[in-house]
Design a protein around this motif. Structure first.
Motif, PDB file in Angstrom:
ATOM      1  N   VAL A 104       0.818  -1.209   0.000  1.00  0.00           N
ATOM      2  CA  VAL A 104       0.000   0.000   0.000  1.00  0.00           C
ATOM      3  C   VAL A 104       0.853   1.262   0.000  1.00  0.00           C
ATOM      4  O   VAL A 104       1.734   1.427   0.851  1.00  0.00           O
ATOM      5  CB  VAL A 104      -0.934   0.011   1.235  1.00  0.00           C
ATOM      6  N   GLY A 105       0.573   2.141  -0.939  1.00  0.00           N
ATOM      7  CA  GLY A 105       1.178   3.466  -0.933  1.00  0.00           C
ATOM      8  C   GLY A 105       0.356   4.405  -0.076  1.00  0.00           C
ATOM      9  O   GLY A 105      -0.837   4.592  -0.311  1.00  0.00           O
ATOM     10  N   GLY A 106       0.997   4.991   0.928  1.00  0.00           N
ATOM     11  CA  GLY A 106       0.275   5.854   1.862  1.00  0.00           C
ATOM     12  C   GLY A 106       0.317   7.327   1.512  1.00  0.00           C
ATOM     13  O   GLY A 106      -0.216   8.147   2.249  1.00  0.00           O
ATOM     14  N   GLY A 107       0.974   7.686   0.390  1.00  0.00           N
ATOM     15  CA  GLY A 107       1.070   9.092   0.027  1.00  0.00           C
ATOM     16  C   GLY A 107       2.210   9.789   0.751  1.00  0.00           C
ATOM     17  O   GLY A 107       3.026   9.155   1.433  1.00  0.00           O
ATOM     18  N   PRO A 108       2.290  11.111   0.637  1.00  0.00           N
ATOM     19  CA  PRO A 108       3.453  11.854   1.146  1.00  0.00           C
ATOM     20  C   PRO A 108       3.455  12.092   2.654  1.00  0.00           C
ATOM     21  O   PRO A 108       4.378  12.721   3.165  1.00  0.00           O
ATOM     22  CB  PRO A 108       3.363  13.180   0.391  1.00  0.00           C
ATOM     23  N   GLY A 109       2.449  11.624   3.366  1.00  0.00           N
ATOM     24  CA  GLY A 109       2.451  11.765   4.820  1.00  0.00           C
ATOM     25  C   GLY A 109       1.183  12.336   5.406  1.00  0.00           C
ATOM     26  O   GLY A 109       0.837  12.052   6.545  1.00  0.00           O
ATOM     27  N   LYS A 183       3.613   1.944   2.930  1.00  0.00           N
ATOM     28  CA  LYS A 183       4.796   2.705   2.531  1.00  0.00           C
ATOM     29  C   LYS A 183       4.428   4.164   2.304  1.00  0.00           C
ATOM     30  O   LYS A 183       3.260   4.498   2.112  1.00  0.00           O
ATOM     31  CB  LYS A 183       5.357   2.139   1.222  1.00  0.00           C
ATOM     32  N   GLY A 184       5.436   5.016   2.299  1.00  0.00           N
ATOM     33  CA  GLY A 184       5.208   6.387   1.913  1.00  0.00           C
ATOM     34  C   GLY A 184       5.131   6.511   0.404  1.00  0.00           C
ATOM     35  O   GLY A 184       5.675   5.687  -0.330  1.00  0.00           O
ATOM     36  N   GLY A 185       4.434   7.532  -0.077  1.00  0.00           N
ATOM     37  CA  GLY A 185       4.361   7.770  -1.514  1.00  0.00           C
ATOM     38  C   GLY A 185       3.689   6.638  -2.245  1.00  0.00           C
ATOM     39  O   GLY A 185       2.647   6.125  -1.831  1.00  0.00           O
TER      40      GLY A 185
END
Length: 358
Positions: A104-109, A183-185
Motif C-alpha cells: 500500500v502506498g500511503g502518500g506523502p504523509g 509505505k510512503g508515496g
C-alpha cells in the motif's frame, strides 16, 4: 444509524469461531473492552444466567457467526435483548490456509492524501508493517486491533533489513492473515514494492498493489511548484539521489531538458549540482528544496544550481526532502503565471535564496 459507545472496561461477548472472530476480538480489545469469544450455546447460557442474577450483564453481544446456524444466531440476539444488552452482527474474517498481502502506498504523509483503497486495506488488516515515511499517527485507528510492526527505515540505517521485512510479510500471510505493507508515496516509485511482490510470488502468496500519491509530484505541488507547465516544461524526470551519479548520467540529466525531480538526494546535492554544471547546465537554473512536504514543518527553499552549495551549511536540509531543478521552480514565486516577464524575473528577485516556509 451509527452509534459510538465507550466500551472501556465493559464486558463484550463475541459469538463465533476463533479464526472467524479474530479481527473482531482484536478490535474490541484495542478499544479497552473485556472481550470473550464463545460459541452460540455458551453465549445463550451466559445471557440467561445474567438475566437471572443480574450480575456482570454483557454490554454488547457481537455475532460474527454461529457455526452457520441462523436459528442459533437469532436465539442469541433475543437473549441479549431480554437482558438489555446491545447486539450487532459483523461479517467474520475469511478463514483460509493462505492470507493476502496488500502493498500500500500511503502518500506523502498527510492522512487526507491516502486513497480509499489504502484505508480499506488497513481496515481489513490483521498485520501492518510500516516505516517513518508513510502516514503512521493514525494507524491504530485505521487498522484497529491489527498487529503493528515498525520496520523503522531511516536514511542510511534500516533497523529491519529488507529481506527480514519480506520474511515477516510472507510468514504472516502463510498463517492465513491479511497483511498490509504500508509505505510512503507510491510503492513502485523507489519504494522497493516490487521486491516485496517478488517475495510473495515466490511463496505463492496472493497480493494486491494499492498505488499511492507519489512525493515526486505531490511534494513540489505542496510548495506551489508544478512539475510541468505550459510553454515552460513539457516533461519531468524522477531520479533517486541516494548515491552519486556518474559523469555519463550527469550528462544525460543536464541535457534531457524539462524538470528534474530528485528524491533522497539531500546528502548528494553538492555532488549533483557541481556535476550538472560541469555537464553544461546553467548556474542560474532555478532549484528548490522542499523538506517535510505536507506536514506542519514543511520548509521550501528556492535557490539556483550555482548558488545552493554555499547555502547548505546554514540551511542544513534534512530528509525527507524533494529537490526540484528547472524553470518550473519560478512558478512558486511569480506573481502572474501567465506573464512571461513575471516568470523570468521570479527567481532573480530571490537572490541569493528564499525560504518559503509553509
Amino acid at each position: 444509524m451509527q452509534l459510538s459507545i465507550d466500551l472501556t472496561g465493559r464486558r463484550v461477548l463475541v459469538v463465533g469461531t476463533p479464526a472467524g472472530a479474530r479481527r473482531i476480538l482484536a478490535r474490541y480489545r484495542a478499544a479497552g473492552a473485556r472481550v470473550e469469544r464463545v460459541d452460540a450455546p455458551i453465549a445463550l447460557s451466559i445471557l440467561r444466567s445474567a438475566g437471572m442474577t443480574r450480575v456482570d450483564v454483557p454490554s454488547l453481544v457481537v455475532i460474527a457467526d454461529a457455526a452457520g446456524d441462523a436459528a442459533a444466531g437469532a436465539a442469541v440476539t433475543d437473549a441479549a435483548s431480554a437482558v438489555g444488552a446491545w447486539s450487532t452482527r459483523e461479517d467474520p474474517a475469511p478463514v483460509r490456509s493462505r492470507g493476502h498481502v496488500s502493498i500500500v502506498g500511503g502518500g506523502p504523509g498527510d492522512p487526507d492524501l491516502m486513497t480509499l483503497a489504502a484505508r480499506r486495506a488497513l481496515a481489513e488488516a490483521d498485520v501492518v508493517l510500516f516505516d517513518r515515511l508513510g502516514p503512521q499517527d493514525g494507524i491504530a485507528g485505521w487498522a484497529p486491533g491489527a498487529e503493528l510492526i515498525d520496520v523503522g527505515k531511516t536514511p542510511g540505517h534500516h533497523a529491519v533489513p529488507q529481506d527480514e521485512i519480506e520474511r515477516l510479510i510472507v510468514d504472516r500471510a502463510l498463517r492465513g492473515l491479511d497483511v498490509v505493507r504500508l509505505k510512503g508515496g507510491d510503492p513502485f516509485v523507489f519504494g522497493r514494492g516490487s521486491e516485496e511482490v517478488r517475495a510473495c510470488r515466490a511463496a505463492g502468496v496472493p497480493f494486491t498493489i494499492v498505488p499511492g500519491v507519489t512525493s515526486a509530484v505531490s511534494v513540489p505541488a505542496a510548495a506551489g511548484i508544478p512539475v510541468t507547465h505550459r510553454e515552460v516544461s513539457r516533461s519531468f524526470t524522477v531520479v533517486s539521489g541516494h548515491a552519486p551519479f556518474s559523469d555519463e548520467e550527469l550528462g544525460h540529466l543536464a541535457g534531457i531538458g524539462g524538470t528534474l525531480v530528485v528524491l533522497m538526494g539531500v546528502g548528494t546535492l553538492p555532488h549533483l549540482v557541481a556535476g550538472l554544471q560541469r555537464a553544461g547546465m546553467s548556474a542560474d537554473m532555478p532549484l528548490a528544496i522542499v523538506e517535510r512536504g505536507w506536514s506542519d514543518a514543511q520548509r521550501t527553499t528556492v535557490s539556483s544550481v550555482g548558488a545552493v552549495r554555499e547555502l547548505l551549511p546554514r540551511l542544513a536540509p534534512r530528509s525527507p526532502a524533494v529537490i526540484v531543478i528547472g524553470e518550473v521552480v519560478r512558478q512558486a514565486t511569480c506573481e502572474n503565471a501567465e506573464d512571461p516577464e513575471s516568470i523570468a524575473h521570479a527567481v532573480d528577485a530571490l537572490a541569493p535564496y528564499s525560504d518559503l516556509t509553509t
